[in-house]
Design an enzyme around this catalytic site. Structure first.
Site, mmCIF file in Angstrom:
data_model
loop_
_atom_site.group_PDB
_atom_site.id
_atom_site.type_symbol
_atom_site.label_atom_id
_atom_site.label_comp_id
_atom_site.label_asym_id
_atom_site.label_seq_id
_atom_site.Cartn_x
_atom_site.Cartn_y
_atom_site.Cartn_z
ATOM 1 N N ASP A 72 34.822 41.263 35.618
ATOM 2 C CA ASP A 72 33.395 40.598 35.537
ATOM 3 C C ASP A 72 32.620 40.986 36.925
ATOM 4 O O ASP A 72 33.152 41.416 37.796
ATOM 5 C CB ASP A 72 33.420 38.976 35.394
ATOM 6 C CG ASP A 72 34.292 38.431 36.262
ATOM 7 O OD1 ASP A 72 34.282 38.777 37.487
ATOM 8 O OD2 ASP A 72 35.157 37.448 36.023
ATOM 9 N N ASP A 74 29.524 39.973 39.650
ATOM 10 C CA ASP A 74 28.711 38.931 40.070
ATOM 11 C C ASP A 74 27.574 39.736 40.870
ATOM 12 O O ASP A 74 27.717 40.811 41.291
ATOM 13 C CB ASP A 74 29.504 38.228 41.115
ATOM 14 C CG ASP A 74 30.516 37.113 40.704
ATOM 15 O OD1 ASP A 74 30.178 36.808 39.570
ATOM 16 O OD2 ASP A 74 31.726 37.301 41.208
ATOM 17 N N ASP A 149 34.424 34.862 51.670
ATOM 18 C CA ASP A 149 35.764 34.741 52.409
ATOM 19 C C ASP A 149 36.522 35.936 53.099
ATOM 20 O O ASP A 149 36.844 35.653 54.162
ATOM 21 C CB ASP A 149 36.810 34.113 51.221
ATOM 22 C CG ASP A 149 36.668 34.777 49.868
ATOM 23 O OD1 ASP A 149 36.233 36.010 49.781
ATOM 24 O OD2 ASP A 149 37.190 34.352 48.867
HETATM 25 P P1 ATP Z 1 38.373 37.789 40.785
HETATM 26 O O1 ATP Z 1 38.604 39.317 40.474
HETATM 27 O O2 ATP Z 1 39.398 37.348 40.871
HETATM 28 O O3 ATP Z 1 37.311 37.181 39.828
HETATM 29 P P2 ATP Z 1 36.358 37.591 42.810
HETATM 30 O O4 ATP Z 1 36.508 38.165 44.445
HETATM 31 O O5 ATP Z 1 35.541 38.120 42.201
HETATM 32 O O6 ATP Z 1 37.748 37.856 42.591
HETATM 33 P P3 ATP Z 1 35.455 35.018 42.605
HETATM 34 O O7 ATP Z 1 36.147 33.628 42.586
HETATM 35 O O8 ATP Z 1 34.931 35.496 41.181
HETATM 36 O O9 ATP Z 1 36.551 36.211 43.252
HETATM 37 O O10 ATP Z 1 34.381 34.767 43.749
HETATM 38 C C1 ATP Z 1 33.374 35.872 43.797
HETATM 39 C C2 ATP Z 1 32.944 36.207 45.236
HETATM 40 O O11 ATP Z 1 32.322 34.913 45.776
HETATM 41 C C3 ATP Z 1 33.999 36.698 45.854
HETATM 42 O O12 ATP Z 1 34.607 37.908 46.158
HETATM 43 C C4 ATP Z 1 33.588 36.113 47.442
HETATM 44 O O13 ATP Z 1 32.644 37.004 47.940
HETATM 45 C C5 ATP Z 1 32.908 34.816 46.949
HETATM 46 N N1 ATP Z 1 33.640 33.710 47.132
HETATM 47 C C6 ATP Z 1 34.334 32.894 45.937
HETATM 48 N N2 ATP Z 1 35.020 32.071 46.497
HETATM 49 C C7 ATP Z 1 34.924 31.966 47.981
HETATM 50 C C8 ATP Z 1 35.201 30.917 48.709
HETATM 51 N N3 ATP Z 1 35.942 29.723 48.434
HETATM 52 N N4 ATP Z 1 34.730 31.113 50.314
HETATM 53 C C9 ATP Z 1 34.051 31.947 50.362
HETATM 54 N N5 ATP Z 1 33.602 32.885 49.444
HETATM 55 C C10 ATP Z 1 33.983 32.716 48.114
HETATM 56 MG MG MG Z 2 34.963 37.317 39.947
#
Ligand code: ATP
Ligand code: MG
Length: 463
Positions: A72, A74, A149
């Site tokens: 997905d 963002d 993060d």
């Molecule tokens: P995935 O592939 O599992 O979706 P992702 O990195 O996209 O991994 P998400 O939970 O969708 O994870 O979060 C999107 C983004 O938001 C992360 O890449 C990070 O930059 C930020 N993020 C998400 N959760 C946190 C958190 N708890 N603290 C700080 N930043 C966060």
């Molecule tokens: Mg994500």
């Protein structure tokens, strides 16, 4: 150039202005634009045409840099949620703790977030342990990068110019396969203890090493997870279990002391030989399903993880004189009651788990109409897969699983024949010629499983 090289040799970190990103062009980052969702490009373009900044951000950029198609996308922007909402026909502002906009294109959902200001410098409300309760203070892009993060999750990609903006050395960490938290690790875990679970998930999923300073505080700070609302921990646990690397994640959770309070008794379960084998098999098959692009039901997952607690209690109720089916319901109640507080199992998931468990004694009735009735159960497939796991783990005789495999695949005549030849109760130790069903059960495995099965069956039945 030479100065940079010498610094690198000496291991000196570049002193950069933290408000200015390193900008990489397409030939440097090597992102294949075909891996981008056209809708993600459409959203950034619409925002940019309206005069805002807009980038693909986070996990999608990380995956693009790794050459993986993101699941997905963002989007990060300097437009406020209200400004974003006005630009799209199907856009909804959601969330309280962290407001975002969901933009829908057909089936595809894109999450658009406004750049956040640094939570440490602003007055975001926190609980008594320092956990940030709400974070809707907007800020400049470099602060948005700083409050993400990990370095590898804090990069921005502009589809229009095909450039990557890197504020925290994420590109280098991607190349070195290192997971590194941004900022001071203790402070970041205190702000949001869920980040400790994310360390485990990303390290296992990406097969990256955890940078020592990122790892060091986790065993000590692990108890802070207990202050996080159960629903959020549950969401993260589910992501972890559905990451395609659940087994590696659980091992890492245990190694970091993070499993306490996530799944009470998981520790004990994993240390029992039969329980261990069952959980391992369940997680291996889950990981294989995820890697093959198939869905994994949360109900099945949690039913597997908690099965050995149910089994223990089931046996105890039966030993105390309860009939098998009511005994199983009592056992399921006990386990679910114990888990719901800490895990916030949603009702729908708990219902699925109960269905899967409650079907199990019914698989042992192989006469009359019972097997046909069971086939009609709406969750039959899950119950059946669960039965096969029990057989594979050695808890039940492989013969029962083979019988059901053939029965499930068979035509009417075959089914009748099977019913006529399977009158004896399961667990009967009379030797009968083994029938091999379409499912592969290696002979070695089957022999090994039989001894375990008899052990488990004699313990289970007490008959
Ligand atoms: P995935 O592939 O599992 O979706 P992702 O990195 O996209 O991994 P998400 O939970 O969708 O994870 O979060 C999107 C983004 O938001 C992360 O890449 C990070 O930059 C930020 N993020 C998400 N959760 C946190 C958190 N708890 N603290 C700080 N930043 C966060
Ligand atoms: Mg994500």
């Amino acid at each position: 150039m030479i100065k940079k090289f010498i610094r690198k040799i000496l291991g000196v970190k570049d002193e950069r202005d933290p408000t200015q990103p390193v900008v990489l062009g397409p030939e440097e980052h090597g992102i294949d634009p075909r891996l981008l969702s056209p809708n993600a490009v459409r959203v950034t373009q619409t925002l940019q045409e309206a005069g805002y900044k807009a980038f693909v951000v986070g996990g999608a950029v990380r995956d693009l840099l790794l050459g993986v198609k993101p699941k997905d996308f963002d989007i990060a922007t300097d437009a406020t949620p209200e400004e974003v909402k006005k630009l799209f026909r199907r856009a909804f502002i959601i969330g309280r703790r962290f407001q975002i906009v969901h933009v829908m294109f057909g089936q595809e959902l894109l999450e658009v977030t406004t750049f956040r200001g640094n939570a440490l410098n602003n007055n975001a409300p926190k609980d008594e342990h320092g956990r940030v309760l709400r974070d809707n203070n907007f800020g400049p892009q470099h602060e948005d990068a700083e409050r993400r993060d990990f370095t590898i999750n804090a990069m921005y990609y502009d589809p229009a110019t095909q450039s990557v903006l890197d504020y925290h050395g994420g590109i280098q960490d991607i190349r070195d396969k290192v997971l590194r938290i941004i900022g001071q690790p203790e402070a970041r875990y205190r702000e949001d203890p869920v980040r400790m679970l994310r360390v485990v998930r990303f390290a296992a999923k990406l097969q990256f090493t955890i940078e020592p300073a990122t790892r060091a505080p986790i065993p000590v700070m692990a108890p802070l997870i207990n202050n996080v609302p159960a629903a959020r921990v549950f969401d993260e646990m589910l992501k972890l279990l559905q990451s395609g690397h659940s087994l590696a994640c659980l091992k890492e959770l245990r190694a970091s002391g993070l499993h306490h309070g996530l799944l009470p008794l998981l520790d004990v379960v994993l240390e029992q030989p039969i329980g261990m084998k069952f959980v391992t098999l369940a997680l291996e098959s889950t990981d294989a399903r995820v890697k093959a692009g198939k869905g994994v039901s949360a109900g099945f997952l949690f039913a597997s993880l908690l099965w050995h607690q149910v089994l223990e209690k089931w046996n105890a109720y039966r030993a105390a004189g309860e009939q098998p089916i009511p005994a199983l319901h009592l056992a399921a109640d006990d386990v679910l009651d114990n888990q719901t507080d800490s895990l916030a199992l949603q009702r729908r998931i708990a219902t699925d788990m109960r269905d899967i468990w409650a079907m199990q004694p019914r698989f042992e009735r192989r006469s009359g109409k019972s097997p046909y009735k069971l086939l009609e159960h709406p969750r039959f497939r899950a119950g059946f897969d669960f039965l096969l796991l029990r057989c594979e783990s050695g808890e039940l005789d492989a013969e029962l699983g083979n019988w059901w495999t053939t029965f499930y695949a068979g035509d009417i005549a075959e089914r009748e024949r099977l019913i006529n030849t399977a009158r004896e109760p399961a667990g009967d130790k009379k030797k009968r010629p083994r029938r091999r069903g379409p499912r592969k059960t290696g002979d070695d495995g089957a022999t090994q499983l039989d001894s375990g099965a008899q052990q488990a069956a004699s313990g289970a039945d007490g008959e």
